[in-house]
Design a protein around this motif. Structure first.
Motif, short mmCIF file in Angstrom:
data_model
loop_
_atom_site.label_atom_id
_atom_site.label_comp_id
_atom_site.label_asym_id
_atom_site.label_seq_id
_atom_site.Cartn_x
_atom_site.Cartn_y
_atom_site.Cartn_z
N ASP A 99 18.61 33.66 -46.35
CA ASP A 99 18.32 32.85 -47.53
C ASP A 99 18.99 31.48 -47.36
O ASP A 99 20.21 31.39 -47.29
N THR A 100 18.18 30.42 -47.28
CA THR A 100 18.78 29.11 -47.02
C THR A 100 19.00 28.27 -48.27
O THR A 100 19.68 27.25 -48.21
N ASN A 101 18.40 28.66 -49.41
CA ASN A 101 18.60 27.82 -50.59
C ASN A 101 19.39 28.51 -51.70
O ASN A 101 19.40 28.06 -52.84
N ASP A 156 19.01 31.22 -53.42
CA ASP A 156 18.40 31.92 -54.57
C ASP A 156 18.39 33.44 -54.36
O ASP A 156 17.81 34.18 -55.16
N VAL A 174 16.96 35.11 -52.00
CA VAL A 174 15.75 35.60 -51.34
C VAL A 174 15.63 34.93 -49.97
O VAL A 174 15.66 33.70 -49.86
N GLY A 175 15.48 35.72 -48.95
CA GLY A 175 15.27 35.17 -47.61
C GLY A 175 14.01 34.31 -47.60
O GLY A 175 13.08 34.55 -48.37
N ASP A 176 13.97 33.31 -46.72
CA ASP A 176 12.85 32.37 -46.76
C ASP A 176 12.41 31.95 -45.36
O ASP A 176 13.06 32.28 -44.36
N LYS A 222 8.60 31.71 -53.31
CA LYS A 222 10.00 32.05 -52.98
C LYS A 222 10.29 31.96 -51.48
O LYS A 222 11.45 31.86 -51.07
CA CA Z 1 15.78 31.54 -50.52
#
Ligand code: CA
Ligand code: NOJ
Length: 552
Positions: free
Chosen positions: A26-28, A30, A32-34, A79
């Motif tokens: 998850d880079t942002n 939240d 959730v992986g993205d 997401k």
């Molecule tokens: Ca994310």
């Protein structure tokens, strides 16, 4: 097979890595992986030796079946990022020699898909995109895929005032493949993702995709014609693209899914091998695997088996007899909560064997040496565990464990607030088991896996070769030999917790004195290799690979 063909037919010898984007990185923040997270970890995957990344569904979806219920075939769920992020990922991967494939889920859509919404309102075109009946069909309760969670394969729709068919959950209505407009839409979907740079698809639920939903329809003579049509279309658009089918079918039906190039499927998961492996592991006896490998039908030269130890679903044991399944359950899923759909295990392999490194090496040495292309599920390279506190198949789709920092290096979001919680406690929790730690330790499972993959790639005979199972004079030990272009590899695996003496007669076309040990563990003594026989004593759960190359 010429040298050009070996790179054209890349899937014959790929290292496939299946990833659930939301559980990777998850880079942002939240939780959730993205897609950006995947792009950031491409060098990690390249370092491991991965050559093909398989993305589980990333499409917009209400996620009642983890994204296998697609609401829009032309997008990426917010997401995860945007289509632009996907293209960045594909381009970055390509730079490192990694291809990207994605799940193609076209047996059914989500009920939320606009096609279904219009169909149920009686739209003159979209109505026939799905499979309807005026009355509930008499066999509606047969052929359920999710026993215990699904009651029927037909449900009543109040708006349509008719029944619709769904092989899976009621929120996954089956598309009507007999409708040429539907086929056309599926072509467009394939064409779209190929233009964005994908190298093919993992095709979901293939036997159900082609089941003859309207047996009375004279337009359908052989349901496999549809797969011929799909393969043909795909290679017209992109000659090097590949179709990998999920078809958990009995051995005698599998051959019918393969075709010549551009004709039906290029690869099939070998559920047969997978299920036999589980039985062999719990019995300490190679016989089930030997029988399974011998039962596999011959395949066209450009086709390939896809092998796996554990995928993103339950480890299905549906091809075993009831007694055999109970044997595996007793050893690997003693508690009811570890089982799913009366047929499978919702754990990852390392927890089934209590983290026993010898058995993990045995299993993954088999994965990388058995005839076919190995498919890893993310985290297998570090021996990632599972989280039984999560519902059904989510247990094995837990966040990747990158480090011992809060959030396991997967996210900076608050740990108490994650849609998929990180695993913290016990020997498999991220403080103890993570990439960073294993990177530092030369003897870690991560480093072992990397070495196994490197060796596998250096010996493409495993994927390209003509293979055979050879006798070992010991039922606990599987030996197989693959020969290609004058060079050979041989792999020997001891399933037993006891030492095993073996004596292997080397097949005539693989004889020679240049055999050398290329990979393995538990060597008691160096084996004796004569021109036609290899004899050795193997350690409990020991495994060895040998190779002989033409030329230098
Ligand atoms: Ca994310
Ligand atoms: C097979 C997939 O692997 C599984 O996860 C999914 O639930 C079904 N197909 C339905 O799409």
């Amino acid at each position: 097979m010429s040298l050009e063909a070996t790179s054209d037919l890349w899937w014959k010898n790929a290292i496939v890595y299946c990833v659930d984007t939301q559980a990777f990185l998850d880079t942002n923040g939240d939780g959730v992986g993205d897609l950006d997270g995947l792009t950031q970890r491409i060098d990690y995957l390249a370092g491991l030796g991965v050559t093909c990344l398989w993305l589980m569904p990333i499409y917009p979806s209400p996620e009642r079946d983890y994204g296998y219920d697609v609401a829009d075939y032309y997008g990426v769920a917010d997401k995860y990022g945007s289509l632009g992020d996907l293209v960045e990922l594909v381009r970055t991967a390509k730079e490192r020699g990694i291809r990207v494939i994605a799940d193609l889920v076209v047996n059914h859509t989500s009920v939320d898909h606009p096609w279904f919404q219009m169909a149920r309102q009686g739209h003159p075109i979209y109505r026939d995109f799905y499979v309807w009946a005026d009355e509930k069909p008499p066999d509606a309760d047969k052929g359920i895929i999710f026993p215990g969670k699904q009651e029927s394969i037909w449900s009543y729709d109040r708006a349509a005032k008719r029944w619709y068919m769904h092989r899976f959950y009621p929120f996954q209505p089956d598309l009507n493949i007999n409708n040429p407009l539907v086929r056309n839409e599926i072509h467009k979907v394939i064409g779209f993702w190929l233009e964005l740079g994908l190298s093919g698809f993992r095709v979901d639920a293939v036997p159900f995709l082609i089941e003859q939903v309207s047996p009375g329809n004279p337009a359908v003579t052989d349901p496999h014609d549809y797969l011929r049509d799909l393969g043909d279309f795909m290679v017209r658009r992109r000659g090097d693209a590949m179709l990998l089918a999920e078809a958990n079918e009995p051995a005698d039906k599998l051959a019918s899914y393969f075709g010549e190039r551009g004709n039906q499927m290029d690869m099939l998961f070998s559920f047969i091998t997978n299920q036999a492996l589980y039985l062999s592991f719990v019995r300490g006896d190679a016989t089930p695997v030997v029988d399974a490998l011998r039962s596999l039908p011959p395949i066209p030269p450009q086709a390939q088996w896809a092998n796996f130890i554990k995928n993103h679903d339950e480890a299905s044991l549906d091809k075993l007899s009831d007694a055999e399944r109970e044997e595996v359950f007793a050893a690997f899923a003693p508690k009811k909560s570890m089982r799913l759909f009366d047929r499978g295990i919702r754990r990852r392999f390392p927890t089934m064997v209590d983290g026993d490194r010898r058995r993990m090496e045995l299993a993954y040495s088999l994965l990388f040496s058995l005839p076919g292309t190995p498919v890893l599920f993310y985290g297998e390279e570090i021996g990632l565990g599972d989280n039984l506190a999560m519902a059904d198949r989510e247990a094995v789709r837990l966040p990747m464990q990158w480090s011992d920092r809060p959030g396991g290096g997967f996210t900076t979001a608050d740990e108490g607030d994650l849609p998929r919680p990180v695993l913290k406690d016990g020997p498999f929790g991220y403080p103890k088991l993570n990439v960073e730690e294993q990177r530092r330790d030369p003897g870690s499972f991560l480093n072992w896996t990397e070495r196994a993959i490197r060796t596998r790639k250096e010996w493409p005979e495993f994927g390209w070769g003509t293979w055979m199972v050879v006798g070992t004079r010991n039922p606990a030990v599987l030996a197989h030999v693959a020969t290609w272009d004058g060079s050979s590899v041989m792999a020997i695996h001891n399933f037993s917790d006891q030492p095993a003496k073996v004596s292997i007669q080397i097949p005539a076309d693989a004889r020679g004195t240049r055999w050398r040990h290329i990979f393995g563990a538990g060597d008691e003594e160096a084996p004796e290799i004569s021109s036609d026989r290899l004899s050795c004593e193997m350690a409990p759960y020991g495994y060895h690979w040998y190779g002989r190359k033409e030329g230098v």
